[in-house]
Write a protein that holds these residues in place. Structure first.
Motif, PDB file in Angstrom:
ATOM      1  N   ALA A 118      -7.881   4.187 -10.874  1.00 28.53           N
ATOM      2  CA  ALA A 118      -8.156   3.167  -9.933  1.00 28.53           C
ATOM      3  C   ALA A 118      -9.254   2.395 -10.458  1.00 28.53           C
ATOM      4  CB  ALA A 118      -8.072   3.561  -8.577  1.00 28.53           C
ATOM      5  N   ARG A 119     -10.276   2.905 -10.664  1.00 25.69           N
ATOM      6  CA  ARG A 119     -11.685   2.283 -11.237  1.00 25.69           C
ATOM      7  C   ARG A 119     -11.329   1.610 -12.452  1.00 25.69           C
ATOM      8  NH1 ARG A 119     -16.483   6.523 -10.166  1.00 25.69           N
ATOM      9  NH2 ARG A 119     -17.732   4.626 -10.252  1.00 25.69           N
ATOM     10  N   THR A 120     -10.656   1.927 -13.408  1.00 26.61           N
ATOM     11  CA  THR A 120     -10.670   1.453 -14.752  1.00 26.61           C
ATOM     12  C   THR A 120      -9.213   0.604 -14.961  1.00 26.61           C
ATOM     13  OG1 THR A 120      -9.788   3.275 -15.641  1.00 26.61           O
ATOM     14  CG2 THR A 120     -11.958   3.425 -15.694  1.00 26.61           C
ATOM     15  N   SER A 121      -8.444   0.560 -14.030  1.00 24.07           N
ATOM     16  CA  SER A 121      -7.272  -0.207 -14.250  1.00 24.07           C
ATOM     17  C   SER A 121      -7.330  -1.682 -13.841  1.00 24.07           C
ATOM     18  CB  SER A 121      -6.183   0.555 -13.483  1.00 24.07           C
ATOM     19  OG  SER A 121      -5.038  -0.190 -13.497  1.00 24.07           O
ATOM     20  N   HIS A 132      -3.459  -3.779  -9.383  1.00 26.15           N
ATOM     21  CA  HIS A 132      -3.892  -3.949  -7.983  1.00 26.15           C
ATOM     22  C   HIS A 132      -3.593  -3.166  -6.956  1.00 26.15           C
ATOM     23  CE1 HIS A 132      -5.074  -7.969  -9.485  1.00 26.15           C
ATOM     24  NE2 HIS A 132      -4.171  -8.132 -10.160  1.00 26.15           N
ATOM     25  N   GLY A 133      -4.183  -2.091  -6.915  1.00 25.36           N
ATOM     26  CA  GLY A 133      -3.553  -0.932  -6.284  1.00 25.36           C
ATOM     27  C   GLY A 133      -2.686   0.029  -7.154  1.00 25.36           C
ATOM     28  N   CYS A 134      -1.972   0.915  -6.204  1.00 22.53           N
ATOM     29  CA  CYS A 134      -0.912   1.818  -6.812  1.00 22.53           C
ATOM     30  C   CYS A 134       0.416   1.048  -7.063  1.00 22.53           C
ATOM     31  CB  CYS A 134      -0.886   3.057  -6.294  1.00 22.53           C
ATOM     32  SG  CYS A 134       0.422   4.150  -6.662  1.00 22.53           S
ATOM     33  N   THR A 135       0.861   1.226  -8.123  1.00 15.46           N
ATOM     34  CA  THR A 135       2.234   0.492  -8.488  1.00 15.46           C
ATOM     35  C   THR A 135       3.085   0.896  -7.429  1.00 15.46           C
ATOM     36  OG1 THR A 135       1.707   0.006 -10.696  1.00 15.46           O
ATOM     37  CG2 THR A 135       3.894   0.102 -10.348  1.00 15.46           C
ATOM     38  N   PHE A 136       3.281   2.456  -7.083  1.00 14.95           N
ATOM     39  CA  PHE A 136       4.333   2.982  -6.550  1.00 14.95           C
ATOM     40  C   PHE A 136       4.073   2.799  -5.103  1.00 14.95           C
ATOM     41  CE2 PHE A 136       2.931   5.525 -10.153  1.00 14.95           C
ATOM     42  CZ  PHE A 136       4.342   5.452 -10.958  1.00 14.95           C
ATOM     43  N   TYR A 137       2.982   2.704  -4.505  1.00 12.65           N
ATOM     44  CA  TYR A 137       3.011   2.120  -3.092  1.00 12.65           C
ATOM     45  C   TYR A 137       3.181   0.797  -3.002  1.00 12.65           C
ATOM     46  CZ  TYR A 137       0.799   6.632  -1.538  1.00 12.65           C
ATOM     47  OH  TYR A 137       0.611   7.848  -1.033  1.00 12.65           O
ATOM     48  N   ASN A 138       2.603   0.087  -4.227  1.00 16.27           N
ATOM     49  CA  ASN A 138       3.042  -1.669  -3.940  1.00 16.27           C
ATOM     50  C   ASN A 138       4.388  -1.975  -4.162  1.00 16.27           C
ATOM     51  OD1 ASN A 138       0.103  -2.104  -4.085  1.00 16.27           O
ATOM     52  ND2 ASN A 138      -0.122  -2.662  -6.063  1.00 16.27           N
ATOM     53  N   LEU A 165      -7.965   5.545  -2.082  1.00 10.22           N
ATOM     54  CA  LEU A 165      -8.596   4.912  -3.081  1.00 10.22           C
ATOM     55  C   LEU A 165      -7.999   3.995  -3.907  1.00 10.22           C
ATOM     56  CD1 LEU A 165      -8.166   6.351  -6.263  1.00 10.22           C
ATOM     57  CD2 LEU A 165      -8.383   8.378  -5.048  1.00 10.22           C
ATOM     58  N   TYR A 166      -6.776   3.979  -4.080  1.00  7.68           N
ATOM     59  CA  TYR A 166      -5.979   2.879  -4.778  1.00  7.68           C
ATOM     60  C   TYR A 166      -6.212   1.559  -3.938  1.00  7.68           C
ATOM     61  CZ  TYR A 166      -4.082   5.693  -8.534  1.00  7.68           C
ATOM     62  OH  TYR A 166      -3.807   6.440  -9.679  1.00  7.68           O
ATOM     63  N   ALA A 167      -5.959   1.546  -2.731  1.00  5.58           N
ATOM     64  CA  ALA A 167      -6.172   0.492  -1.822  1.00  5.58           C
ATOM     65  C   ALA A 167      -7.698   0.058  -1.763  1.00  5.58           C
ATOM     66  CB  ALA A 167      -5.768   0.743  -0.475  1.00  5.58           C
ATOM     67  N   ASN A 168      -8.490   0.836  -1.654  1.00  6.60           N
ATOM     68  CA  ASN A 168      -9.933   0.355  -1.736  1.00  6.60           C
ATOM     69  C   ASN A 168     -10.364  -0.036  -2.910  1.00  6.60           C
ATOM     70  OD1 ASN A 168     -11.560   0.921   0.896  1.00  6.60           O
ATOM     71  ND2 ASN A 168     -10.280   2.569   0.924  1.00  6.60           N
ATOM     72  N   ALA A 169      -9.910   0.300  -4.100  1.00  4.32           N
ATOM     73  CA  ALA A 169     -10.340   0.055  -5.322  1.00  4.32           C
ATOM     74  C   ALA A 169      -9.733  -1.534  -5.535  1.00  4.32           C
ATOM     75  CB  ALA A 169      -9.815   0.837  -6.603  1.00  4.32           C
ATOM     76  N   ALA A 170      -8.737  -1.751  -5.145  1.00  2.00           N
ATOM     77  CA  ALA A 170      -7.860  -3.143  -5.310  1.00  2.00           C
ATOM     78  C   ALA A 170      -8.731  -4.160  -4.460  1.00  2.00           C
ATOM     79  CB  ALA A 170      -6.314  -2.890  -5.044  1.00  2.00           C
ATOM     80  N   THR A 171      -9.162  -3.636  -3.539  1.00  2.00           N
ATOM     81  CA  THR A 171      -9.705  -4.760  -2.165  1.00  2.00           C
ATOM     82  C   THR A 171     -11.062  -4.719  -2.375  1.00  2.00           C
ATOM     83  OG1 THR A 171      -9.318  -3.041  -0.565  1.00  2.00           O
ATOM     84  CG2 THR A 171      -7.633  -4.581  -0.953  1.00  2.00           C
ATOM     85  N   LEU A 172     -11.922  -3.798  -2.393  1.00  2.00           N
ATOM     86  CA  LEU A 172     -13.236  -3.730  -2.280  1.00  2.00           C
ATOM     87  C   LEU A 172     -13.990  -3.522  -3.590  1.00  2.00           C
ATOM     88  CD1 LEU A 172     -13.543  -1.998   1.199  1.00  2.00           C
ATOM     89  CD2 LEU A 172     -13.672  -4.290   0.764  1.00  2.00           C
TER      90      LEU A 172
END
Length: 197
Positions: free
Chosen positions: A97-100, A103-109, A162-169
């Motif tokens: 999540a930090r290095t990608s 925009h979040g997790c592909t599977f959740y998205n 963590l994926y949601a937060n990495a993508a937004t914050l």
């Protein structure tokens, strides 16, 4: 006689689709855009994939294989220590999540973009998340967690958060505390691990 596509055509389409889906979201990208980006004819595209749904399914399936290959490697480094393997899964998710650029997790998205439970892409995405949840539960059971299912579900919440937060914050926001949160949960549910750590 039907012409055979050039070797690597399917790979080229999938790579282009992966880039566009990652940048814009799978639902926003049309087949015509993929035709233009690849420089291939529409007939070539539809010879490889029956339609957009088929392409999304193939893309998610390929991501699933890649994700499990990486995750298996992360887990293998802690062979024989299932509690540590649980933490390794969260560490891997945090690092991804930090290095990608994603925009979040592909599977959740993908699950959010395609809400029809019968959509092939959504089914692939949900199957991946189900498999991750089951792996967490199995490791928690092997580690003798007091409630393996509860621990697995809590770690799933940490991972999705963590994926949601990495993508937004951003990568230096709350995502930086995700491994610490997972460690607390693991120590609470696996008392033997807490005394050893």
């Amino acid at each position: 006689m039907t012409r055979r596509p050039a070797p690597g055509t399917r790979r080229r389409i999938l790579q282009t689709a992966a880039r566009l889906f990652g940048e814009q979201g799978a639902r926003a990208v049309g087949m015509q855009q993929i035709v233009e980006e690849t420089g291939l004819g529409k007939s070539v595209l539809y010879r490889e994939f029956t339609g957009k749904d088929d392409l999304v399914k193939a893309w998610v399936g390929e991501l699933h294989d890649h994700a499990w290959s990486q995750l298996d490697s992360a887990i293998a480094r802690h062979e024989g220590d299932p509690a540590r393997q649980l933490l390794a899964i969260v560490e891997h998710a945090q690092e991804t999540a930090r290095t990608s650029d994603a925009h979040g997790c592909t599977f959740y998205n993908t699950s959010a973009e395609y809400r029809d439970p019968d959509h092939p892409g959504r089914r692939e995405a949900v199957a991946h998340l189900d498999q991750l949840r089951e792996r967490l539960r199995a490791l928690a059971a092997t580690a003798r967690a007091t409630d393996p299912g509860a621990l697995a579900d809590m770690l799933m919440l940490v991972i999705s958060g963590l994926y949601a937060n990495a993508a937004t914050l951003g990568p230096s926001g709350p995502v930086s505390r995700s491994v610490a949160a997972a460690r607390i949960l693991i120590d609470q549910h696996i008392p033997a691990h807490a005394s050893a750590s």
